[in-house]
Design an enzyme around this catalytic site. Sequence first.
Site, short mmCIF file in Angstrom:
data_model
loop_
_atom_site.label_atom_id
_atom_site.label_comp_id
_atom_site.label_asym_id
_atom_site.label_seq_id
_atom_site.Cartn_x
_atom_site.Cartn_y
_atom_site.Cartn_z
N GLU A 175 0.88 -1.17 0.00
CA GLU A 175 0.00 0.00 0.00
C GLU A 175 0.92 1.21 0.00
OE1 GLU A 175 -1.49 3.15 0.64
OE2 GLU A 175 -1.92 2.61 2.73
N CYS B 267 -2.12 8.92 2.32
CA CYS B 267 -1.90 8.42 0.97
C CYS B 267 -3.18 8.46 0.15
CB CYS B 267 -1.32 7.01 1.02
SG CYS B 267 -2.25 5.87 2.06
#
Length: 456
Positions: free
Chosen positions: A232, A266
Amino acid sequence: MPSYAVTNPMTGEVLQKYPRITDSELGDALDRAGRAHDVLSRQTSLADRIAIIRRVAQLYRERADELGRILSREMGKPLRSAIGEANFSGEIYDYFADHAEEALADRPIALSGGTGSAFIRRNSIGVLLGVMPWNYPYYQVTRFAGPNLLIGNPILLKPSVQCPESALAMVEIFQAAGLPEGAFQSVFVGHEQVSTVVADPRVQGVSVTGSERAGSVIAEQAGRHLKKVVLELGGSDPFIVLSTDDLDAVVTHAVGARAGNTGQACNGAKRFIVIDELYDAFVEKFSAEFAALPAGDPTDVNNKLGPLSSPAAADGLEEQVKRAVDQGATVVTGGTRVGNMFAPTVLTGVEPGNDAYGEEFFGPVAQIFRVSSEEEAVRLANDTEFGLGSYLFTTDPEQADRVADRIEAGMVFVNGTDLEAAELPFGGVKKSGFGRELGPLAFDEFVNNKLVRIAR
């Protein structure tokens, strides 16, 4: 590699230092984790593992204030958000506990011929390494640890060097909840020691949340040893506005999607793509609302923005904004910095060829783009190496379905923000990584789907 330390990003004061462990201590941790695999997966029933994870969830809620204050000290997260992260982590552990029995049950297979039966049994695979970031220390670990401890995979956590206190708090919670010894450990290691862990035969998988660079390096190491990896990584999520009956509400959604965690997320919205007839009003309203957010000491619950996590983070963001302006971007508001506090900043006029067009801005900086059509909006949204999340606002349901289908991302949120939940899978495509956490898919990444075929 920097040492592990808690450094208050608001004041710069070093509050506590923690030594990196020796190679011998790392070997002991691996031994404990290896022994814990048999205890957790074979000697501890699924019902007992579920009970432990429920207790973990309860402890997160009971200690939410304490846990939140740790994050404010370590990385400057505004206190209200930090406490919210601890509580959300508790909700996620509860979700996994609630669904573990169903997710890990044997799965019958209908035979096309022959006698007997067949089914898939979902077994653990072994010790897992989690390389986790500083921006969501509890949440990121929860997504990874929750399903895998229920499966029976012990966890070795390599936390960020600036978040050792929160890592130790998590270890303490698992111990208090009754998790077998060695099944969840935090190891304060350096880069070369991470390579040792990845290569160890007892370690069967690695989950990395962090930068593209870190993910690619560790994934390469894992690949050499044939270890499963979940990544990720970064994101430059588009926020597309094609039509609305309430622009003020959309702007408030947009500001919240950019300002969360002081812009250090993010999956935060970073590129705002607005249809021509709404563009001027959107820029004006967004810039005013973004600039007006209360900012300062993260321990003040009234502040929505805190400092960036470190001087290095602030230096990097400042350099990005300066370079963007030097290459033709316009600063509508912000662009200034005092210490690690970075003013909410809006950039327009970012064109292809400007470095900013393809970069992720990890802080309170928003880019706003004007488009003339749905087609142009989709093309711009997809013109990035990243593919984590995305946001779309429209009053046309058919357009919503059409655009959501065409966006190259792991997640699309339509006409809303802050919609993440324990039951919703999280993950991306392209250089944002691969694999899924949260929701029912979280049980699928590090599990041996073992076929059992019984002839009679």
